[in-house]
Design a protein around this motif. Structure first.
Motif: not given
Length: 390
Positions: A139, A142-143, A146-147
Motif C-alpha cells: 500500500g 502504491k501511494k 501514484e502521488q
C-alpha cells in the motif's frame, strides 16, 4: 489465522527468545549474508558491526511471540518498520529469504530444544507476520508511486546547494535529476540516500529527516558529520568531504510517521537536541507558515553555540508567529540542559509534544514529560535506529 496449537507453541518459546534472541539473530544475519551478500546493499553495515540490528530484530521477534494472540497490538510497530522498509527498498521477495534463515538460526542456536513442532509453529507464525508487512508495504509503495511527482525505490537527484549550518552540520539541497518536481510530504518525514563509495563493495543507505517545510522543486537534508572513527559515520564523511554541488545522489520518496498534524490549533512543543533538530525544522516552519497563531514552544539543546544549528532560522520563523516561545541551551554553559524544571516552565501540557535527539536525551525527556502528567497520546517521538527486518 493461526491455529491454537501454533499460538500456544509460539507463546511458550517467548522466554527462550528473551534469553537467546540476540544469539539467534546474530547467527541469522551471518548466515543470510553469507548466502545472499546482495542484501548488504540494503542493510546498514555499521548497525551490524555494533550489534544494534541484531538486538532490534531480537526484540521484535520477542514482541511477536508475546502478542501472538493479538497481533494487532504490534500494528503500530509494523507500520513504523514498514515505512523504513519502503524507504530502503525492501521487496516482497526478500521475506522468504529472511524467513528461511531465521528458522535455520533458531535451530542452530537451540539445537535439539528446537523441535520439529516449534520450527513448524514459527514457520507458520512468520508467514502470517510477513504477509502483514508485505500488505502494508504494498500500500505504501502504491501511494508513493501514484502521488503527484511520485516514484518507487531510488531516483537520481542533483546536489543544487551545499550549505554549512554549524560546526558539524551541512545542508544539502536536492533537486530531481530529470528536472521534474518533488512530491508533497508531511512535516517530520525522512528520505533515504543511497551512495556507492569508491572502494566499498556494497552500496550504503542512510535515512535523513527533511529539514524544511515542503517545497515544490527540492528536498533539503541536514547531515551531521560523525566522528572519523565512528563506523556509522562513513556515509556522513563521504557527503561532507566528497560530495560537491552538481554531484548526483540516489534518493527514495519521503516516508515516516513521526509527523506534525498541521490542521491542529492546540498548543504544540518541539523539544530536541543535536541533529534531532532536523525534523523539528520542517514542523516549526510549517506552523509558522500555515498557523502562525498556534501556541508553540521550541526548546533545543546543543553542546555549544558553534554546534547549534538553525538558531537564526528558528528566530526568523518565530517573528512571524504571535505566540511562540523559544529557548536554546548549551551544555558548556551553566544550566545548559533541558531538564524537568525547564520542561515544566515552557511546555504546555494540554497540547502535543514532539521529541527528537540522542537516545539518552530522549529517554530522559520522555520520562520527565510523563512525570509532569503528559499523556501517551500527546507524546510523539521516534528512535532513529536500525530499520528492523521481519
Amino acid at each position: 489465522m493461526l491455529s491454537q496449537q501454533t499460538r500456544d507453541i509460539v507463546k511458550s518459546t517467548a522466554p527462550v527468545l528473551a534469553e537467546h534472541g540476540t544469539a539467534i539473530t546474530s547467527v541469522f544475519y551471518r548466515n543470510m549474508f553469507a548466502a545472499h551478500p546482495e542484501l548488504l546493499n540494503i542493510f546498514n553495515h555499521a548497525n551490524q558491526a555494533k550489534g544494534r540490528q541484531q538486538t532490534a530484530l531480537a526484540n521484535t521477534v520477542y514482541a511477536a511471540a508475546v502478542h501472538i494472540d493479538h497481533l494487532e497490538a504490534i500494528l503500530p510497530a509494523v507500520v513504523q518498520i514498514a515505512h523504513k522498509h519502503v524507504s530502503l527498498g525492501v521487496k516482497s521477495e526478500h521475506y522468504p529469504i529472511v524467513g528461511e534463515y531465521l528458522l535455520k538460526a533458531i535451530k542452530e542456536v537451540l539445537g535439539d530444544a528446537a523441535t520439529d513442532d516449534i520450527i513448524e509453529a514459527w514457520k507458520e507464525a512468520y508467514g502470517v507476520i510477513a504477509e502483514a508487512f508485505i500488505g502494508v508495504e504494498a500500500g505504501m509503495y502504491k501511494k508513493a508511486q501514484e502521488q503527484e511527482h511520485g516514484w518507487n525505490f531510488f531516483k537520481p537527484f542533483i546536489v543544487a546547494r551545499k550549505v554549512k549550518e554549524s560546526g558539524n552540520i551541512v545542508s544539502f539541497y536536492l533537486k530531481p535529476g530529470d528536472g521534474s518536481r518533488v512530491p508533497d510530504y508531511e512535516p517530520g518525514q525522512y528520505i533515504s540516500v543511497r551512495v556507492a563509495i569508491p572502494g566499498e563493495p556494497y552500496t550504503m543507505i542512510r535515512q535523513y529527516s527533511l529539514s524544511q517545510a515542503a517545497k515544490p522543486d527540492e528536498f533539503r537534508i541536514s547531515v551531521k558529520r560523525e566522528a572519523d572513527n565512528d563506523p556509522n559515520g562513513q556515509v556522513s564523511l563521504y557527503l561532507h568531504d566528497v560530495i560537491k554541488e552538481g554531484d548526483t545522489l540516489e534518493v527514495s520518496p519521503p516516508a515516516g510517521e513521526f509527523v506534525l498534524d498541521p490542521a491542529k490549533t492546540t498548543p504544540v512543543s518541539f523539544v530536541s537536541a543535536g541533529v534531532g533538530i532536523t525534523p523539528m525544522m520542517s514542523m516549526f516552519e510549517t506552523v509558522a507558515a500555515l498557523n502562525p497563531g498556534r501556541p508553540t514552544v521550541f526548546l533545543h539543546a546543543a553542546r555549544n553555540e558553534k554546534l547549534g544549528a538553525f538558531r537564526n532560522d528558528i528566530e526568523s520563523y518565530a517573528r512571524q508567529m504571535s505566540s511562540a516561545r523559544l529557548k536554546f541551551v548549551y551544555s558548556d554553559q551553566p544550566d545548559g540542559k533541558i531538564n524537568k524544571d525547564l520542561l515544566e516552565e515552557y511546555v504546555d501540557l494540554s497540547g502535543d509534544v514532539y521529541v527528537c535527539g540522542p537516545v539518552p536525551f530522549m529517554e530522559t525527556v520522555i520520562r520527565d514529560l510523563k512525570a509532569l502528567g503528559l499523556r501517551d497520546e500527546q507524546l510523539h517521538y521516534e528512535f532513529f535506529g536500525p530499520a528492523l527486518q521481519l
